[in-house]
Scaffold this active site. Structure first.
Site, short mmCIF file in Angstrom:
data_model
loop_
_atom_site.label_atom_id
_atom_site.label_comp_id
_atom_site.label_asym_id
_atom_site.label_seq_id
_atom_site.Cartn_x
_atom_site.Cartn_y
_atom_site.Cartn_z
N PHE A 1 0.81 -1.23 0.00
CA PHE A 1 0.00 0.00 0.00
C PHE A 1 0.84 1.28 0.00
O PHE A 1 0.39 2.33 -0.43
CB PHE A 1 -0.96 0.01 1.20
CG PHE A 1 -0.33 0.40 2.51
CD1 PHE A 1 -0.46 1.69 3.01
CD2 PHE A 1 0.40 -0.52 3.26
CE1 PHE A 1 0.12 2.06 4.22
CE2 PHE A 1 0.98 -0.16 4.47
CZ PHE A 1 0.84 1.13 4.94
N LYS A 2 2.08 1.17 0.48
CA LYS A 2 2.91 2.38 0.58
C LYS A 2 3.22 2.98 -0.79
O LYS A 2 3.53 4.17 -0.89
CB LYS A 2 4.20 2.08 1.35
CG LYS A 2 3.87 1.79 2.81
CD LYS A 2 5.02 1.31 3.64
CE LYS A 2 4.51 1.05 5.05
NZ LYS A 2 5.51 0.52 5.94
N ASP A 3 3.12 2.17 -1.85
CA ASP A 3 3.32 2.72 -3.20
C ASP A 3 2.33 3.85 -3.49
O ASP A 3 2.65 4.78 -4.22
CB ASP A 3 3.13 1.61 -4.25
CG ASP A 3 4.26 0.58 -4.23
OD1 ASP A 3 5.41 0.97 -4.00
OD2 ASP A 3 3.97 -0.61 -4.44
N THR B 1 8.53 0.18 3.52
CA THR B 1 8.73 1.61 3.26
C THR B 1 9.93 1.83 2.36
O THR B 1 9.89 2.63 1.43
CB THR B 1 8.94 2.39 4.58
OG1 THR B 1 7.80 2.15 5.40
CG2 THR B 1 9.07 3.87 4.34
#
Length: 484
Positions: A112-114, A145
């Site tokens: 999801f960090k993308d 991250t």
């Protein structure tokens, strides 16, 4: 739109100031000085938007067109999502028995960090090019991250990135996603220590204010406001995908289950709720349960040590973004927040004041999930749907199954899925299932890697400072050559 520190001492800044700061100078986190209120009409208009469309609306609301004109903003966000594998960018899988799984992992690194980092990196480059400046980004990572930050800025001409990863504490795939990017502006160090230990040299370097200023250092971890801002879109998209109708008064509630470690997605959800989105938040954690204890008993205190779990990206002791939640709950009272957080920093333990705790338990519920429950949930989801969950997503889905088994009459519910199961083959095997590995991930095994070791006994702080000074010299050399 102005931003103030949750601790009330630092001067207010605009979005650009908040973006480049990370922490406020007084140790607090930046928050909007005033939260806009979205009326029913706006929500109905937004309900038909795509995920990128929602990000554009939210960013326009919180950035201001005097800083980034609307057309520029739209271009930056389109560019940020151009490398996502799914045409919707974020996709909702509707599975059996009312299980809705929001897949936030269709970006380059399968996590999801993308989503937030690709936007953050575009905003950074926009301001750097305008100001003709250079920054060095320093990131400590427990796994996801680092690779998302690297992918978001690799090849950028105004940004260098230094990543410290805990050797042997990430999954093999996570490590390869970082060490196989051989761009000139990417510098990866493998530290002989865990993610808490590698944070120490980073903290030491950032504590030297003159050094930070001289070398234009910044961090991109989950405390950066721009990441929280983009993550608000997960909650809006989840709501519009799962709400039965927008015709009733008041609008129907949707429950959003948020698996979390540092509480970035949780803070984003609570802000979304505050500005008018009718969601009920459920926070789901693994055995590192500080947030669960805080919601249940008002006990905001560290455990003895971080427990290693199958949901390794959530093996975090300090959920930094809870400070944003406390500030909002206290009616934006920076004195209360500062006292609370300073006590926590001194003693590692705070009992929330009664009033604050009762407000917290009104706005969210929580659960803590064991490794055994994670593997059972992964197994059950596979049996019922032939659908593989990553262990972090399973932490959220476990709550759905518990509610179903109690046959609770339920509001519609959406479980956020932060990563693809493909990144965690070890956990998939532990659940007795067969990992499915995409070709891009298999290909990592055969790529050349680059990683500088930081060994026990080395002076990690000095190594980091030397690298930063070297990059500054190189940038000044480039800039000189360009101007001649």
């Amino acid at each position: 739109m102005w931003y103030v520190s949750t601790r009330g001492i630092a001067p207010r800044v605009n979005f650009e100031g908040a973006l480049f700061s990370g922490y406020a100078p007084d140790g607090g986190l930046f928050m909007p000085e005033e939260l806009p209120q979205l009326d029913r009409e706006t929500l109905c208009q937004w309900s038909t938007l795509s995920y990128p469309g929602l990000v554009k609306e939210l960013c326009a609301l919180f950035i201001g067109s005097e800083l980034i004109p609307k057309d520029d903003l739209n271009d930056l966000i389109d560019r940020a999502f151009s490398r996502f594998r799914h045409r919707e960018v974020v996709h909702l899988s509707r599975l059996r028995n009312g299980l809705n799984v929001l897949e936030l992992w269709h970006g380059v690194t399968y996590a999801f960090k993308d989503l937030s980092l690709s936007c953050t990196a575009q905003f950074l480059q926009y301001f750097l090019e305008k100001r003709e400046k250079h920054v060095t980004v320093v990131v400590g990572t427990s796994g996801d991250t680092g690779s998302a930050a690297i992918e978001s800025v690799q090849g950028a001409k105004n940004v260098d990135i230094i990543v410290l990863l805990p050797q042997g504490h990430c999954t093999k795939i996570q490590e390869l996603q970082m060490t196989t990017v051989l761009k000139e502006n990417v510098h990866v160090f493998g530290v002989e220590g865990n993610s808490d230990e590698l944070d120490e040299p980073i903290k030491t370097v950032f504590a030297d204010v003159a050094f930070v200023k001289k070398h234009n250092l910044m961090s991109l971890n989950s405390i950066n406001w721009s990441r929280v801002l983009v993550q608000m879109a997960h909650h809006f998209f989840a709501y519009f995908q799962c709400t039965p109708s927008l015709d009733t008064h008041p609008l129907p509630l949707v429950e959003v289950v948020v698996p979390t470690g540092a509480a970035g997605n949780l803070a984003a959800g609570y802000i979304a709720q505050k500005i008018g989105l009718p969601i009920r938040l459920v926070v789901a954690v693994n055995r590192n349960d500080i947030i669960h204890r805080t919601v249940q008993q008002g006990d905001f205190s560290l455990s003895e040590a971080v427990k290693s779990t199958l949901a390794s990206a959530m093996d975090i002791q300090v959920p930094y973004n809870m400070e944003r939640v406390f500030w909002l709950l206290s009616g934006c009272d920076s004195q209360v927040t500062r006292a609370l957080m300073e006590q926590f920093e001194r003693t590692q333990s705070v009992n929330l004041p009664k009033e604050l705790h009762s407000k917290l338990s009104e706005v969210m519920t929580s659960e803590s999930v064991s490794d055994e429950a994670i593997t059972q949930t992964m197994g059950r989801c596979w049996d019922e749907n032939q659908y593989l969950l990553c262990p972090h997503s399973a932490v959220a889905v476990n709550y759905h199954y518990q509610q179903m088994d109690r046959q609770q009459p339920s509001t519609p519910r959406c479980c956020l899925a932060p990563a693809s199961a493909a990144k965690f083959p070890e956990a998939v095997l532990a659940a007795g299932l067969t990992p499915e590995t995409p070709a891009e991930i298999v290909a990592l095994e055969h790529k050349e890697t680059r990683c500088t070791p930081m060994r026990r006994g080395d002076n990690w702080t000095l190594m980091l400072q030397d690298t930063i000074e070297d990059l500054s010299r190189r940038w000044r050399g480039h800039a000189l050559n360009a101007s001649q």
